[in-house]
Design a protein around this motif. Structure first.
Motif, PDB file in Angstrom:
ATOM      1  N   ILE A 260      -9.718  -3.824  -2.427  1.00 17.33           N
ATOM      2  CA  ILE A 260     -10.075  -3.506  -1.037  1.00 17.33           C
ATOM      3  C   ILE A 260      -9.155  -2.412  -0.494  1.00 17.33           C
ATOM      4  O   ILE A 260      -9.602  -1.462   0.160  1.00 17.33           O
ATOM      5  CB  ILE A 260      -9.995  -4.774  -0.161  1.00 17.33           C
ATOM      6  CG1 ILE A 260     -11.120  -5.744  -0.530  1.00 17.33           C
ATOM      7  CG2 ILE A 260     -10.067  -4.418   1.324  1.00 17.33           C
ATOM      8  CD1 ILE A 260     -11.000  -7.108   0.119  1.00 17.33           C
ATOM      9  N   ILE A 261      -7.869  -2.538  -0.762  1.00 16.02           N
ATOM     10  CA  ILE A 261      -6.890  -1.565  -0.259  1.00 16.02           C
ATOM     11  C   ILE A 261      -7.173  -0.175  -0.843  1.00 16.02           C
ATOM     12  O   ILE A 261      -7.171   0.832  -0.120  1.00 16.02           O
ATOM     13  CB  ILE A 261      -5.464  -2.031  -0.606  1.00 16.02           C
ATOM     14  CG1 ILE A 261      -5.118  -3.274   0.226  1.00 16.02           C
ATOM     15  CG2 ILE A 261      -4.441  -0.924  -0.342  1.00 16.02           C
ATOM     16  CD1 ILE A 261      -3.836  -3.977  -0.199  1.00 16.02           C
ATOM     17  N   GLN A 262      -7.450  -0.102  -2.130  1.00 20.19           N
ATOM     18  CA  GLN A 262      -7.743   1.183  -2.765  1.00 20.19           C
ATOM     19  C   GLN A 262      -9.027   1.796  -2.223  1.00 20.19           C
ATOM     20  O   GLN A 262      -9.124   3.015  -2.050  1.00 20.19           O
ATOM     21  CB  GLN A 262      -7.842   1.002  -4.276  1.00 20.19           C
ATOM     22  CG  GLN A 262      -6.491   0.782  -4.950  1.00 20.19           C
ATOM     23  CD  GLN A 262      -6.626   0.597  -6.451  1.00 20.19           C
ATOM     24  OE1 GLN A 262      -7.310  -0.308  -6.925  1.00 20.19           O
ATOM     25  NE2 GLN A 262      -5.981   1.457  -7.202  1.00 20.19           N
ATOM     26  N   ALA A 263     -10.027   0.958  -1.960  1.00 21.31           N
ATOM     27  CA  ALA A 263     -11.306   1.456  -1.446  1.00 21.31           C
ATOM     28  C   ALA A 263     -11.160   2.090  -0.069  1.00 21.31           C
ATOM     29  O   ALA A 263     -12.010   2.889   0.351  1.00 21.31           O
ATOM     30  CB  ALA A 263     -12.323   0.319  -1.392  1.00 21.31           C
ATOM     31  N   HIS A 264     -10.082   1.764   0.629  1.00 20.86           N
ATOM     32  CA  HIS A 264      -9.866   2.283   1.972  1.00 20.86           C
ATOM     33  C   HIS A 264      -8.875   3.465   1.992  1.00 20.86           C
ATOM     34  O   HIS A 264      -8.339   3.806   3.045  1.00 20.86           O
ATOM     35  CB  HIS A 264      -9.381   1.173   2.907  1.00 20.86           C
ATOM     36  CG  HIS A 264     -10.491   0.278   3.368  1.00 20.86           C
ATOM     37  ND1 HIS A 264     -10.972  -0.764   2.599  1.00 20.86           N
ATOM     38  CD2 HIS A 264     -11.240   0.270   4.513  1.00 20.86           C
ATOM     39  CE1 HIS A 264     -11.951  -1.373   3.247  1.00 20.86           C
ATOM     40  NE2 HIS A 264     -12.129  -0.774   4.402  1.00 20.86           N
ATOM     41  N   GLY A 265      -8.661   4.065   0.843  1.00 19.90           N
ATOM     42  CA  GLY A 265      -7.885   5.306   0.820  1.00 19.90           C
ATOM     43  C   GLY A 265      -6.411   5.170   0.572  1.00 19.90           C
ATOM     44  O   GLY A 265      -5.649   6.115   0.812  1.00 19.90           O
ATOM     45  N   TYR A 266      -5.959   4.040   0.084  1.00 23.19           N
ATOM     46  CA  TYR A 266      -4.541   3.828  -0.200  1.00 23.19           C
ATOM     47  C   TYR A 266      -4.297   3.739  -1.701  1.00 23.19           C
ATOM     48  O   TYR A 266      -5.180   3.337  -2.472  1.00 23.19           O
ATOM     49  CB  TYR A 266      -4.041   2.536   0.441  1.00 23.19           C
ATOM     50  CG  TYR A 266      -4.048   2.532   1.935  1.00 23.19           C
ATOM     51  CD1 TYR A 266      -2.977   3.020   2.669  1.00 23.19           C
ATOM     52  CD2 TYR A 266      -5.144   2.026   2.640  1.00 23.19           C
ATOM     53  CE1 TYR A 266      -2.983   3.027   4.060  1.00 23.19           C
ATOM     54  CE2 TYR A 266      -5.158   2.022   4.032  1.00 23.19           C
ATOM     55  CZ  TYR A 266      -4.078   2.523   4.727  1.00 23.19           C
ATOM     56  OH  TYR A 266      -4.100   2.521   6.100  1.00 23.19           O
ATOM     57  N   GLY A 267      -3.068   4.059  -2.089  1.00 21.74           N
ATOM     58  CA  GLY A 267      -2.622   3.715  -3.417  1.00 21.74           C
ATOM     59  C   GLY A 267      -2.035   2.320  -3.383  1.00 21.74           C
ATOM     60  O   GLY A 267      -1.713   1.790  -2.313  1.00 21.74           O
ATOM     61  N   VAL A 268      -1.902   1.701  -4.537  1.00 24.35           N
ATOM     62  CA  VAL A 268      -1.277   0.376  -4.613  1.00 24.35           C
ATOM     63  C   VAL A 268      -0.170   0.443  -5.647  1.00 24.35           C
ATOM     64  O   VAL A 268      -0.220   1.224  -6.585  1.00 24.35           O
ATOM     65  CB  VAL A 268      -2.305  -0.719  -4.999  1.00 24.35           C
ATOM     66  CG1 VAL A 268      -3.310  -0.921  -3.884  1.00 24.35           C
ATOM     67  CG2 VAL A 268      -3.025  -0.385  -6.297  1.00 24.35           C
ATOM     68  N   PRO A 269       0.861  -0.387  -5.469  1.00 24.37           N
ATOM     69  CA  PRO A 269       1.986  -0.362  -6.418  1.00 24.37           C
ATOM     70  C   PRO A 269       1.576  -0.890  -7.788  1.00 24.37           C
ATOM     71  O   PRO A 269       0.612  -1.661  -7.890  1.00 24.37           O
ATOM     72  CB  PRO A 269       3.020  -1.280  -5.742  1.00 24.37           C
ATOM     73  CG  PRO A 269       2.215  -2.170  -4.880  1.00 24.37           C
ATOM     74  CD  PRO A 269       1.068  -1.366  -4.393  1.00 24.37           C
TER      75      PRO A 269
ATOM     76  N   ALA B   8       0.839  -1.203   0.000  1.00 24.07           N
ATOM     77  CA  ALA B   8       0.000   0.000   0.000  1.00 24.07           C
ATOM     78  C   ALA B   8       0.874   1.253   0.000  1.00 24.07           C
ATOM     79  O   ALA B   8       2.007   1.240   0.478  1.00 24.07           O
ATOM     80  CB  ALA B   8      -0.921   0.015   1.221  1.00 24.07           C
ATOM     81  N   ILE B   9       0.309   2.329  -0.525  1.00 24.47           N
ATOM     82  CA  ILE B   9       0.929   3.648  -0.467  1.00 24.47           C
ATOM     83  C   ILE B   9       0.007   4.528   0.357  1.00 24.47           C
ATOM     84  O   ILE B   9      -1.125   4.819  -0.050  1.00 24.47           O
ATOM     85  CB  ILE B   9       1.128   4.266  -1.868  1.00 24.47           C
ATOM     86  CG1 ILE B   9       1.820   3.276  -2.813  1.00 24.47           C
ATOM     87  CG2 ILE B   9       1.893   5.574  -1.754  1.00 24.47           C
ATOM     88  CD1 ILE B   9       3.217   2.905  -2.409  1.00 24.47           C
ATOM     89  N   GLY B  10       0.466   4.951   1.538  1.00 30.71           N
ATOM     90  CA  GLY B  10      -0.381   5.707   2.442  1.00 30.71           C
ATOM     91  C   GLY B  10      -0.429   7.191   2.105  1.00 30.71           C
ATOM     92  O   GLY B  10       0.453   7.732   1.434  1.00 30.71           O
ATOM     93  N   ARG B  11      -1.493   7.851   2.605  1.00 31.91           N
ATOM     94  CA  ARG B  11      -1.634   9.298   2.475  1.00 31.91           C
ATOM     95  C   ARG B  11      -1.891   9.901   3.848  1.00 31.91           C
ATOM     96  O   ARG B  11      -2.639   9.362   4.658  1.00 31.91           O
ATOM     97  CB  ARG B  11      -2.808   9.648   1.538  1.00 31.91           C
ATOM     98  CG  ARG B  11      -2.609   9.229   0.092  1.00 31.91           C
ATOM     99  CD  ARG B  11      -1.398   9.895  -0.562  1.00 31.91           C
ATOM    100  NE  ARG B  11      -1.401  11.350  -0.469  1.00 31.91           N
ATOM    101  CZ  ARG B  11      -1.993  12.158  -1.363  1.00 31.91           C
ATOM    102  NH1 ARG B  11      -2.654  11.634  -2.396  1.00 31.91           N
ATOM    103  NH2 ARG B  11      -1.929  13.468  -1.230  1.00 31.91           N
ATOM    104  N   LEU B  12      -1.242  11.024   4.103  1.00 32.44           N
ATOM    105  CA  LEU B  12      -1.368  11.740   5.366  1.00 32.44           C
ATOM    106  C   LEU B  12      -2.419  12.837   5.232  1.00 32.44           C
ATOM    107  O   LEU B  12      -2.491  13.520   4.204  1.00 32.44           O
ATOM    108  CB  LEU B  12      -0.016  12.353   5.736  1.00 32.44           C
ATOM    109  CG  LEU B  12       0.096  13.083   7.078  1.00 32.44           C
ATOM    110  CD1 LEU B  12       0.016  12.079   8.230  1.00 32.44           C
ATOM    111  CD2 LEU B  12       1.416  13.862   7.147  1.00 32.44           C
ATOM    112  N   ALA B  13      -3.228  13.007   6.279  1.00 35.15           N
ATOM    113  CA  ALA B  13      -4.251  14.055   6.268  1.00 35.15           C
ATOM    114  C   ALA B  13      -4.258  14.784   7.603  1.00 35.15           C
ATOM    115  O   ALA B  13      -4.022  14.185   8.658  1.00 35.15           O
ATOM    116  CB  ALA B  13      -5.628  13.451   5.992  1.00 35.15           C
TER     117      ALA B  13
END
Length: 264
Positions: free
Chosen positions: A255-264, A117-122
């Protein structure tokens, strides 16, 4: 030599044959390959990945005999536990540093490291209009406490510190910072009202099919070290490999993308 009369001599041939058949059946059951029974997998998971992992486990267990037991916590703390022999089969970290170190030291399986996953900070507040585009509230100081994860333990906390340092306000805000052991605790500080706003993972406030609550600023990824999250297999097992394949597969990525992450 006295012999037993034929009348009293037991005929063991039939009994032996029956027991032999039973023994074959029992041994066949006992010697079924272990993966057919499934495994219980203890997985150390970064706190920010809580909601996504819950959805992944539910979907994985529907199509697998394996059971997943996720244990959530800060990446730094999990790393220390693994280094001291904690019985995890898989580590899903919030950075690339710790999985790389485990692979280098031999505590992780060689060449099993992968980005999941690629996380995003908010920057987030449960109150509407508190956080505006650009995060200007950080400079105006219209808040009492700002929450973030401990930069020494959690990659999301380090990213938050880098943002504040780039804006030149890290030192001036230090007396108003509330540090959580991990990003999950930082989120709870804000959600409970103990801090008016805080740096959280986008995944903590973005849920499939639900609107974002409160107000937030999605921090540009260029302002901090990339939040690339990697996993590594700690013990070789069919269940661990199956879970990794699922996470990297089409269903897992969705599933990972639906939860706000990028994927490689």
């Amino acid at each position: 030599m006295n012999r037993m009369p034929r009348l009293f001599q037991p005929n063991l041939s039939g009994i032996t044959a029956g027991w032999a058949v039973a023994l074959v059946v029992v041994m066949g059951l006992l010697w079924r390959p272990h993966p057919a029974w499934g495994e219980s997998l203890r997985v150390a998971v970064a706190s920010n990945f809580n909601h996504a992992m819950t959805a992944l486990v539910e979907a994985f267990e529907k199509q697998s005999d394996h059971q997943v037991i996720p244990v959530y916590g800060s990446t730094g703390k999990h790393f220390a536990q693994i280094h001291h022999g904690a019985p995890f089969e898989l580590f899903l970290a919030a950075d690339i540093k710790r999985p790389r170190l485990l692979e280098k030291s031999g505590e992780g399986i060689s060449q099993s490291r992968f980005t999941y996953a690629i996380g995003r900070l908010a920057l987030w507040s449960p109150e509407a209009h508190t956080v505006t585009s650009g995060g200007g509230v950080l400079e105006t100081g219209h808040f009492r406490y700002l929450a973030l994860a401990n930069p020494k333990l959690a990659p999301y906390g380090l990213a938050a510190r880098e943002v504040l340092e780039q804006r030149g306000i890290w030192s001036s805000l230090r007396g108003r910072l509330v540090r959580g052991e991990n990003i999950g605790q930082a989120f709870q500080f804000v959600k409970s009202g103990n801090a008016q706003l805080g740096f959280v993972a986008l995944a903590q406030i973005q849920h499939p099919g639900q609107p974002l609550s409160g107000s937030h600023w999605l921090v540009p990824a260029s302002l901090h070290t990339p939040l690339e999250q990697q996993g590594i297999l700690l013990k070789e097992s069919p269940g661990g490999r199956a879970l990794i394949d699922f996470i990297q597969g089409e269903k897992g990525r969705a599933i990972i993308q639906a939860h706000g992450y990028g994927v490689p």
